[in-house]
Design a protein around this motif. Structure first.
Motif, short mmCIF file in Angstrom:
data_model
loop_
_atom_site.label_atom_id
_atom_site.label_comp_id
_atom_site.label_asym_id
_atom_site.label_seq_id
_atom_site.Cartn_x
_atom_site.Cartn_y
_atom_site.Cartn_z
N LEU A 53 0.73 -1.26 -0.13
CA LEU A 53 -0.02 -0.35 -0.18
C LEU A 53 0.82 1.45 -0.04
O LEU A 53 0.41 2.35 -0.38
N GLN A 54 1.78 1.21 0.34
CA GLN A 54 2.86 1.77 -0.13
C GLN A 54 4.36 1.54 -0.38
O GLN A 54 4.64 0.44 0.09
N PRO A 55 5.01 2.39 -1.06
CA PRO A 55 6.52 1.33 -0.89
C PRO A 55 8.04 1.95 -0.10
O PRO A 55 7.61 2.82 0.95
N PRO A 56 8.58 1.18 -0.08
CA PRO A 56 9.63 1.18 1.15
C PRO A 56 10.53 2.28 0.91
O PRO A 56 10.69 2.52 -0.34
N LEU A 57 11.62 2.25 1.84
CA LEU A 57 12.44 3.51 1.84
C LEU A 57 13.68 2.66 0.81
O LEU A 57 14.43 3.04 0.26
N ARG A 58 13.43 1.35 1.58
CA ARG A 58 14.84 0.47 0.76
C ARG A 58 14.11 -1.16 1.27
O ARG A 58 13.75 -0.93 1.99
N GLY A 59 15.03 -1.83 0.74
CA GLY A 59 14.72 -2.90 0.72
C GLY A 59 14.01 -3.82 0.30
O GLY A 59 13.36 -3.76 -0.70
N THR A 60 13.68 -5.28 0.42
CA THR A 60 13.26 -5.49 -0.21
C THR A 60 11.58 -7.00 0.38
O THR A 60 11.98 -7.58 1.08
N VAL A 61 10.68 -7.12 -0.09
CA VAL A 61 10.04 -8.59 0.27
C VAL A 61 9.51 -8.85 -0.42
O VAL A 61 8.87 -8.70 -1.38
N ALA A 62 9.29 -9.92 -0.32
CA ALA A 62 8.66 -11.30 -1.70
C ALA A 62 7.74 -12.19 -0.15
O ALA A 62 8.33 -12.58 0.59
N PRO A 63 7.34 -12.59 -1.26
CA PRO A 63 6.60 -12.59 -2.50
C PRO A 63 5.74 -11.11 -2.29
O PRO A 63 5.32 -10.37 -1.28
N GLY A 64 5.36 -10.78 -3.57
CA GLY A 64 4.39 -9.52 -3.75
C GLY A 64 3.03 -9.37 -2.97
O GLY A 64 2.64 -10.45 -2.63
#
Length: 211
Positions: A53-64
């Motif tokens: 619902l909002q973008p991260p400042l940095r980093g990754t999230v999986a799955p989508g």
């Protein structure tokens, strides 16, 4: 076995300012993680970021986000529609129309099926919101204080539904201070509160986030 939810080096913001940073964790299929921290510590911001619902400042999230169901503070219901109509609408979006009656049964909503959502008590409305989330059919549940407004019997019923989800290989990240009787480790967000260095990066003073 691959993780149901994998978070790496995540930094999240509220109102453009960093709240949490350097956060990494994994949740395996069939397992849950309990999210803890005082009010305003960033739990909701983290869940909203994981849900896409909002973008991260940095980093990754999986799955989508397509694999994630988010149970927010708001129940997400149309007040003029009945309990059954609300759930049928959401079930249709997610291809789960055959699961509506079972969802009502599991959340003790069958007797309220024809009642408009605006006529429900706070606890009944909360059960309806949780039933909607179940009807997504998605394997990862993000839950933000799911037991708010629920009485003891409804909390126990929700815990049973959650255990059933985990037993079938689902996963959950639950922000709660209630003991749900599930075997789950605790993630305290306190040690991940953003620092002045994170604020500098957010403001672009060192070529970090703002770049």
């Amino acid at each position: 076995m691959s993780a149901a939810l994998s978070v790496r080096d995540l930094a999240v913001a509220r109102g453009g300012l960093p709240v949490l940073s350097d956060l990494s964790f994994e949740i395996a299929p069939g397992h849950a993680l309990v999210l803890r921290g005082p009010n305003g510590s960033g739990k909701t911001t983290l869940l909203r970021t994981l849900a896409g619902l909002q973008p991260p400042l940095r980093g990754t999230v999986a799955p989508g986000p397509g694999s994630i169901a988010y149970g927010a503070h708001a129940n997400g219901m149309k007040g003029t529609l009945s309990v059954r109509e609300n759930l049928t609408f959401w079930a249709g979006i997610h291809g789960q129309r055959d699961a509506v009656e079972d969802a009502m049964r599991r959340f003790a909503l069958t007797a309220l099926a024809e009642r408009p959502a605006q006529g429900l008590s706070a606890g009944q409305g909360r059960r309806l919101g949780l039933a909607r989330m179940v009807l997504t059919g998605r394997p990862v549940w993000l839950l933000d204080e799911p037991t708010v407004s629920l009485d003891a019997a409804s909390v126990a019923g929700f815990a049973d539904v959650l255990r059933g989800h985990l037993a079938t290989g689902g996963a959950a990240l639950v922000a709660t201070h209630i003991d749900l009787g599930i075997d789950a480790p605790i993630l305290d967000v306190g040690p991940y509160r953003a620092t002045l260095a994170d604020l500098d990066r957010a403001m672009g003073r060192d070529g970090g986030f703002a770049a």
